[in-house]
Enzyme design. Sequence first.
Site, PDB file in Angstrom:
ATOM      1  N   ASP A 200       0.860  -1.207   0.055  1.00 30.34           N
ATOM      2  CA  ASP A 200       0.108  -0.060   0.011  1.00 30.34           C
ATOM      3  C   ASP A 200       0.867   1.350  -0.029  1.00 30.34           C
ATOM      4  O   ASP A 200       0.996   1.921   1.112  1.00 30.34           O
ATOM      5  CB  ASP A 200      -0.772   0.008   1.407  1.00 30.34           C
ATOM      6  N   GLU A 234      -2.226   9.928  -0.746  1.00 26.05           N
ATOM      7  CA  GLU A 234      -3.462   9.348  -0.441  1.00 26.05           C
ATOM      8  C   GLU A 234      -3.835   8.759   0.873  1.00 26.05           C
ATOM      9  O   GLU A 234      -5.162   9.131   1.506  1.00 26.05           O
ATOM     10  CB  GLU A 234      -3.365   7.965  -1.262  1.00 26.05           C
ATOM     11  N   HIS A 337      -0.450  -2.026   6.248  1.00 26.92           N
ATOM     12  CA  HIS A 337      -0.206  -0.996   7.131  1.00 26.92           C
ATOM     13  C   HIS A 337       0.699  -1.118   8.564  1.00 26.92           C
ATOM     14  O   HIS A 337       0.604  -0.548   9.636  1.00 26.92           O
ATOM     15  CB  HIS A 337      -1.227  -0.256   7.598  1.00 26.92           C
TER      16      HIS A 337
END
Length: 887
Positions: A200, A234, A337
Site C-alpha cells: 500500500d 493518499e 499498514h
Amino acid sequence: MERNSAVVGAVRRLRTQAPQQDHYYQRQRRHPEKDDEGWHGKKPGAGGLPRLLPEARASLVLLLYLVGLRVLVHISFLRLLQRPRDPTEFDAFRARAYLENITAIGPRVVGSPENEILTVNYLLQQIKAIETESNNVHKISIDIQRPTGTFSIDFLGGFTSYYDNITNVVVKLEPRSGAEHAVLSNCHFDSVPNTPGASDDAVSCSVMLEILHTLSKSPEPLQHAIIFLFNGAEENVLQASHGFITQHHWTQSIRAFINLEAAGVGGKELVFQTGPENPWLVQAYISAAKHPFACVVAQEVFQMGIIPAETDFRIYRDFGNIPGIDLAFIENGYIYHTKYDTADRILTDSIQRAGDNILGVLKYLAKSDNLAKSYEYRHGNVVFFDILGMFVLAYPARVGAILNYVITALAVLYLGKKTLQLRKRAVNYLKELAIAFFFTVLSWLTTLLGILIVAVFISLIGRSLSWYTQFYVSIFLYGTAALAKLIFVHSCIKKFHYKNTNEQFLGEVFFDVSLVFWSVMLALFTYLGFCSAFVSAIWVAFPLLTKLMTYKEFKEKGATMKFLLIYLLGMFVPCLYVMYLSWITYEMVIPIMGRSGSEIPPDILVAASVVVSSILLSSYFLNFIYLARSTKKTVLTLTIVFAVAFILVCSGVFFPYSSDLTNPKPKRIFLQHLSRRFHDLNGHLTKSDSGIWINGLDYSGMSHVTPHIPELNDTIRTKCEEESPFCGLPWILPVNHLFRKNWYLPAPVLIPKASAQFQLLSKEQMPWDATKLTFEISGPSHMSLYLRPRPGVTLSRWSLGDGTPFANTDGDYFVYYSHGLQALPWRFWIEMKASDEPVKGMVTLGIATHYCFGEDQKSPQLHVLLERFPNWTVLSSWVSTYDQFIF
C-alpha cells in the site's frame, strides 16, 4: 345381537380409519397416490416403506463434498503463472526492482524528505530513463504538481480536509501527434508512518512504472493518451487525487480511470468497484484482463459502507465525474499498514498477475472508440462476477432483472403446478408448506440466537479473537454448533410434529420451503435494484434443475445414495459459488477485525457470519434430515467437536496473535506521547497534563499486554473531557466512536522542537448577524482541528470545504490538515451565529499536532516503553500536542 355386532364393526372400522382421516399426510405413509403426490402407486423401498438414507454414509459423503468444495476454492486462489518471454510484455522482475528501491527509502509520510524528495527523485529518474529508451511513435510528458485545496466528504461520520503544497508526479504517454482523450492510471507512493508500504501502495506504482516502460517501447501507437498519476498524499485521506482532479490542466481530457489500491499484502487483485454505471468499462476489463478477479457483490458491500474505508475512486467519481475501475490486493490483510509490509512478502507471481491485467486493460482502453464517448455509454449498472478466477460473466443490470424475474416465474410455475396436482388436497399442501416454512425460519433464528449467546459469553470472559490467527477455530467453534443446532431442531420437529408423516413427502416440502425462500429473496433483491441478486438466482435455477435430475430416482426408489449423489452434483455450482464468495469475504474481513475498534465485539460479527454461511450452504440440505434414518450420531459428533473447541477457547489455548516472522499476525497498538493544555475564555491556562496515550486497535484492548507491562491496566483508562470536542484527545482521524477504550500513562512533559503556533487574527461582526473569527496556524505537516459550538451557537459558514460546515453525529467538527515540505501558515475563518448573547464564549476549538517523522517523532519515554511490548505486537507511535481554547 346382530345389530349390535354391526355397530361394533362400524366403530372398529372408524377407529382404524380415523388416524388416516385426521391427518392426510399420515395416510401418505401407506398409500401414496399419484393425484396427491405425483408418485406412482408403487410403494418405494422394501416392505412398502420409503427408503431412507443411512446416516453414517450420507454424513461422510456430505463432509467430503464440503471439503472438496473448499479445496477447489483454495486452488482458485493460487497464482500459477508463467513468466513472459516476449520483451514487449510486462516483466515482473523489473517491476520488483522498482518496488525494492522504493521501499528501501523507508516510510514515506507526507511532508517528510523521504516522500517529497527521495521518492519523487527516484520516480523522476526512472521515468526519464524510460523516456530516453521509448519508441519514436510515442511522446512522454512529465509534470510535477504541488496543489493546495480543501474538500469535505461523508467519511467516518463527517470529515473535512485541507492540504497545502503536497506532491504529485504526473506522466502522459501519448501518440507523437497528440491525443484529445486520455485514460488515467492512479497509484500513491506515500505510506502511513512506521511502515515501508510495499503493498500500500509501492507495488502499484512499481507496476505502473513497468507498464509505462513496456508501452513506451512498443512500436504500436496508441489512439488515446494514458496519464500515469503517482500521487503523493493518499494516506492523508485522498488529498493528492483531489488536488489532481480539481486543479491539473490535463484532467479535462480524462474519460476513464483505473485506481490501484491494496487492502492486503499481495495475492490476487480484486475488482471491487466500477462505474458509476458505464457497463463498457466492465466489458473492457473482461476482454483485456488475462487473469480476471471481479465481483459486483464486493462492490455493493463496499459502497454500502460495511467496510469502513475509502479510495481515490471516490474522489474521481464525485469530484471529477469520471467512471473507473477500482482494484485492490486483498490477501494477508494482517500485516497491511504495519512494519511487516515489505517487498519480500509480495510474490513475483502477484506482481506479474497484476501487471498482465492492468497493462491489458490500459492498452484496450487507449485503443477503444468508446473512451472518446464515455459519457454517452452510461446505460445503467452491470452484473459481473468471475468464475473461480478463470473468466468473468457480465450482463446489464436490466437484463439481469428480466432474467431474475423469469427464474422467479419458473419457481412459481413449479410450485403452482405441484399445488394443482394435489387437487382437493391443495389447501392442505399449502398449509403444510407454510408450517414447514415457519419451522425453517424458527430453526434459523434459534440457531443464530444460540450461537450469538456463545459469542457474547466468549467476549465477556476475555477470549475474543481466538480465531484471529487460525480462522478454522471459528469453523470448529461456531460452524459445528450452528449445524448441530439446525439438525437438532429439525430432528425434534420430525420426531414430535411429523411423527407419522411420509418422509418422502417431508423431503419434498422442505425442499420447496428453501425454493420459496430463495425465490422471495430473488424477487426482493431484484426489486430493490441489487446487482448481487444473481446469487439468489443461482440458488433458484440450479435447485430446480437438480429437482428435474433427481425426480425419477426419488419417485421410484426413495432417498437412496444414488439420489444423494445426483442431488450433490446438481447443487455443485451454487454451493461452490457461495463458498467461493464466503471465502473472499473472510479473506478481507477477518484481518479487519484486528483494527476495527474497541466497541463492537468481533466474535459476534464472526459468529453471525459463520451462521449465515452455514444457513446458506445448508438451506437445500435440510430436507435430508427428514430423509435420513437417524441424525443422532451426526448431532453427537458435531456437538463433541463444538464442546472441545469451546473448552479450548475458554481455557485460552488459542492465542489470538502470532509472532511468526514468516507469517505474522500481530496485535496493533497505537501510542502518542501527548502534552495537553486547556485554556479558558480569557486565554488563561486552566489545566495541563502529559502522558503516553495508548489505543489498542482491536476489541481485546490491553488485556493481553498487561501481564508484560503491568502498569497498562484499567486504572489508567482515559477519561473523556465531556465539554471538549472529541473528548479533548488528539485523534488524527474522527474515529473516537470506534475506540472508546484507551489508556493514558503519565509521562513527563515534552515540548517538540518544531512547535506549533496558533493565534486569532481578527474578530468581525458581519452585517448578517454573524461573528467571523479568523485564525492562523503554523506547525508540523500533520495537524487536526476540532470545533464544538457552545450551547445556543451554530457554525454557519467557514472557509473550508465547499463553505458549508460538516459536523459528525455528535455535533463536533473535524478538519484534517497536512502540508508538503514547505507551506505558508494555514489561515482560515469560521462564522458563528448565536440565538442569545453567549456568556461563556461561542466556540471551543482544539488544535492537535502530530509529529509522524523526523527528530520529534519519538521521545525517550516512548523508546523505553516500546521496547517492553511483546514481539507479537506491532506498534505505531509519535509525539503529539493538544491545545484547547474558548473564543
